[in-house]
Design an enzyme around this catalytic site. Structure first.
Site, PDB file in Angstrom:
ATOM      1  CG  HIS A  99      33.973  42.263  43.610  1.00 28.90           C
ATOM      2  ND1 HIS A  99      33.107  43.300  43.345  1.00 28.90           N
ATOM      3  CD2 HIS A  99      35.080  42.827  44.159  1.00 28.90           C
ATOM      4  CE1 HIS A  99      33.670  44.441  43.704  1.00 28.90           C
ATOM      5  NE2 HIS A  99      34.864  44.183  44.209  1.00 28.90           N
ATOM      6  CG  HIS A 101      38.944  41.987  46.547  1.00 35.28           C
ATOM      7  ND1 HIS A 101      39.612  42.627  45.538  1.00 35.28           N
ATOM      8  CD2 HIS A 101      37.841  42.742  46.802  1.00 35.28           C
ATOM      9  CE1 HIS A 101      38.957  43.734  45.201  1.00 35.28           C
ATOM     10  NE2 HIS A 101      37.869  43.826  45.957  1.00 35.28           N
TER      11      HIS A 101
END
Ligand code: 5GP
Ligand code: ZN
Length: 139
Positions: A99, A101
């Site tokens: 992922h 951020h």
């Protein structure tokens, strides 16, 4: 339910405040935001980290991170944005589904990832998600 919380979010079996979705990538608010609006961008395909992330998924993840960062500038009136990938436990990765951020910043603010997790919260996450979603729909 799978053993990956982000795969569950992709599948819709776990809840999230989604702000963007396309065929390859979704973006949703972090449940414990470093700053209100803190968003996570993830490829729909599961990978644990950068070593098994397909480069094409990495490209799409970054492209959506850029889109979200630009939308934040207007939707949340921010002065800057950090794009961060924590890869591996030593780098503070805690969820092993790759992922990106996207963290909104304001001039002079102080940011601490490591700060007590309980103090990381947005009192109005639904309103924040709605603002961001609207800006992304218009981008
Ligand atoms: P990492 O430390 O792995 O780079 O970041 C994982 C992030 O995922 C953390 O900032 C954490 O707050 C967020 N997170 C963990 N579980 C969930 C969840 O179930 N939903 C959402 N929206 N965020 C989560
Ligand atoms: Zn996963």
């Amino acid at each position: 339910m799978s053993d990956c919380i982000f795969c569950d979010i992709v599948a819709g079996t776990a809840p999230s405040r989604q702000v963007y979705a396309d065929d390859d990538v979704i973006a949703f608010l972090d449940i414990r935001p470093v700053k209100p609006g803190h968003t996570l961008v993830i490829p729909r395909n599961h990978s644990r980290g950068l070593r098994d992330l397909a480069p094409a998924d990495g490209e799409k993840m970054f492209a959506v991170g850029q889109k979200v960062a630009i939308a934040m500038r207007t939707a949340l009136d921010v002065d800057g944005v950090n794009l961060v990938v924590n890869d591996g436990r030593a780098a503070m990765q805690t969820v092993f589904h790759t992922h990106l951020h996207v963290i909104p910043r304001h001039r002079g603010d102080k940011l601490s990832f490591a700060k007590s997790l309980v103090v990381r919260r947005d009192p109005h996450p639904d309103a924040t998600a709605a603002k961001l979603r609207r800006a992304l729909d218009q981008s």
